[in-house]
Enzyme design. Structure first.
Site, short mmCIF file in Angstrom:
data_model
loop_
_atom_site.label_atom_id
_atom_site.label_comp_id
_atom_site.label_asym_id
_atom_site.label_seq_id
_atom_site.Cartn_x
_atom_site.Cartn_y
_atom_site.Cartn_z
N CYS A 179 -4.74 2.49 -3.58
CA CYS A 179 -3.49 2.97 -2.97
C CYS A 179 -2.36 1.99 -3.22
O CYS A 179 -1.52 1.75 -2.32
CB CYS A 179 -3.66 3.22 -1.48
SG CYS A 179 -4.77 4.57 -1.12
N GLN A 198 -4.46 -4.98 7.00
CA GLN A 198 -5.49 -5.88 6.45
C GLN A 198 -5.58 -7.20 7.21
O GLN A 198 -6.50 -7.98 6.97
CB GLN A 198 -5.21 -6.17 4.98
CG GLN A 198 -5.40 -4.97 4.07
CD GLN A 198 -6.83 -4.44 4.07
OE1 GLN A 198 -7.78 -5.16 4.39
NE2 GLN A 198 -6.99 -3.17 3.75
N HIS A 232 0.87 -1.19 0.00
CA HIS A 232 0.00 0.00 0.00
C HIS A 232 0.90 1.24 0.00
O HIS A 232 2.03 1.18 0.49
CB HIS A 232 -0.83 -0.05 1.29
CG HIS A 232 -1.88 1.00 1.44
ND1 HIS A 232 -1.60 2.29 1.78
CD2 HIS A 232 -3.23 0.94 1.32
CE1 HIS A 232 -2.72 2.99 1.87
NE2 HIS A 232 -3.73 2.19 1.59
N LYS A 236 -10.24 -0.58 10.64
CA LYS A 236 -10.38 -1.80 9.85
C LYS A 236 -10.67 -3.00 10.75
O LYS A 236 -10.68 -4.14 10.33
CB LYS A 236 -9.10 -2.05 9.05
CG LYS A 236 -8.83 -0.96 8.00
CD LYS A 236 -7.72 -1.32 7.09
CE LYS A 236 -7.16 -0.14 6.32
NZ LYS A 236 -7.97 0.27 5.18
N ASP A 268 3.17 -4.44 8.17
CA ASP A 268 1.97 -3.64 7.98
C ASP A 268 0.77 -4.59 8.15
O ASP A 268 0.48 -5.39 7.27
CB ASP A 268 2.00 -3.02 6.58
CG ASP A 268 0.70 -2.30 6.23
OD1 ASP A 268 -0.29 -2.43 6.98
OD2 ASP A 268 0.67 -1.63 5.19
#
Ligand code: PLP
Length: 405
Positions: free
Chosen positions: A363, A202, A122, A225, A199
């Site tokens: 993104c 998600q 991203h 999220k 990261d």
């Protein structure tokens, strides 16, 4: 087995109509919807508990401080961190990565040093590193992927050099759903002496995360999220690393003493939380974590995988669909393009049916360039979605073909 009807009753927005049709919300990778308990926690905080934290001697301030710090404890337990000192509240994944880039990496790198990311990141895990490269003369290296969207992990060794200062990699790719084998990647990086930032934007709502078992140095995620509010997120960092890092921002709360000559800094985690934080957001995030844990991430993951398999099989029956990202291990994200229509047209037609999906570059413009598409459509499912909603989306996609035929 999840009781989906019961779960859906907890999310008021799922009972809305859009353009006269029941909302079918399939844009969960962008942000998840919020259960009533999270909404109530925010209202309750502002209605009954609102005060600034950490500096008040009055009852409300102490209560707000206790709630805020209790939320930190919940996050710590949720991701199995060793201590609350390792949990920094930030605005979201983006701020967490910027913090590590500027505080941990920038001070260590010099011209010619290397920062390793992957081809499926991203923008939030690309641009902060480009800043560091511009500031220091370091070089951004990109571990490639194959046409299915699998990371070429076998090439990792060749990308880890004595000059690699950090490897920053996504747990799950937002644009194509690839689940990366991060535990093995972290071990390999560590064997080469390279620290790793994950990261987790998600991953955090879809799979159990144990930062100690993973042995990652940093793990970043966003509350929104994860059924929580916007404007709150978490940076996990190993205590020894955080302790040695300079503060990221200056201001109130992050200091111990200030004079015009010299400032000394607060202890962890407050050293990294300058100014009044998102108190309500942290409390709401804590409640979202409670809710998610009640349902259970293992059950959530199993159900979402069923939805993914069903949606994948269904979409492949629609003529002219090309899936982007068919990795060996995938999360419940389905990215695709259609021969008949541009992703924005697909998104607009589905919207007319009350169906919310994503259309655009997600993104991840370098990834779109890799797949040679300007944009894609993306269905991303959560545990409150149903098989009937997938059917609804598929019918609407068939209609896209009819309209553009
Ligand atoms: N990383 C990934 C993989 C994401 O999917 C996102 C958001 O979509 C981000 C980072 C940025 O998250 P935020 O905008 O909440 O900071």
């Amino acid at each position: 087995m999840l009781d989906i009807a019961k779960i859906r009753a907890d999310f008021p927005i799922l009972h809305r109509e859009i353009h006269g049709q029941p909302l079918v919300y399939l844009d969960n990778a962008a942000t998840t919807q919020k259960p009533q308990c999270v909404i109530d926690a925010l209202t309750h905080y502002y209605q009954d508990e609102n005060a600034n934290i950490h500096r008040g001697v009055h009852y409300l301030s102490m209560e707000a401080t206790r709630l805020y710090e209790h939320a930190r404890e919940k996050v710590k337990n949720f991701i199995h961190a060793a201590s609350v000192e390792e949990i920094i509240f930030v605005r979201g994944t983006t701020e967490a990565i910027n913090l590590v880039a500027q505080s941990f990496v920038r001070s260590q790198v010099t011209k010619g040093d290397e920062i390793l990311i992957t081809a499926m990141e991203h923008h939030a895990n690309i641009v902060p590193w480009q800043f560091v490269c511009e500031q220091t003369g370091a070089v951004l290296k990109v571990l490639p992927i194959d046409q299915q969207g699998n990371l070429l992990v076998e090439q990792l060794a060749a990308y880890l050099t004595p000059r690699t200062k950090i490897c920053a990699i996504t747990h799950i790719a937002n644009a194509i759903g690839t689940v990366n084998p991060i535990k093995a990647i972290i071990a390999e990086c560590h064997a080469a002496g390279v620290p790793v930032l994950i990261d987790g934007a998600q991953a955090i709502a879809h799979t159990p995360v144990d930062v100690q078992a993973l042995d990652c140095d940093f793990y970043a995620f966003s509350g929104h999220k994860l059924l929580g509010p916007t404007g709150i997120g978490v940076l996990y960092g190993k205590k020894a690393l955080l302790a040695a890092m300079p503060p990221y921002q200056g201001g109130g709360d992050m200091i111990r003493t200030v004079s015009f000559e010299k400032t000394t800094f607060n202890v962890l985690p407050h050293k990294f939380e300058a100014g009044t934080p998102n108190i309500a957001g942290a409390i709401g995030l804590g409640v979202a974590i409670d809710y998610l844990q009640c349902i259970g991430l293992t059950a959530i993951n199993a159900y979402e995988q069923q939805l993914l398999r069903y949606a994948t099989a269904s979409i492949l029956e629609i003529p002219g669909v090309r899936l982007l990202g068919t990795a060996h291990e995938k999360a419940s994200i389905l990215a695709f393009v259609m021969q008949s229509a541009h992703p924005h047209d697909i998104g607009t037609i589905l919207d007319q049916h009350g169906i919310a999906i994503r259309a655009g570059h997600h993104c991840a413009m370098p990834l779109m360039a890799f797949f040679n598409v300007p944009a894609s459509a993306r269905i991303s499912v959560s545990f409150y979605n149903t098989f009937a909603e997938i059917d609804c989306a598929m019918e609407a996609l068939s209609e896209v073909n009819k309209i553009f035929a």
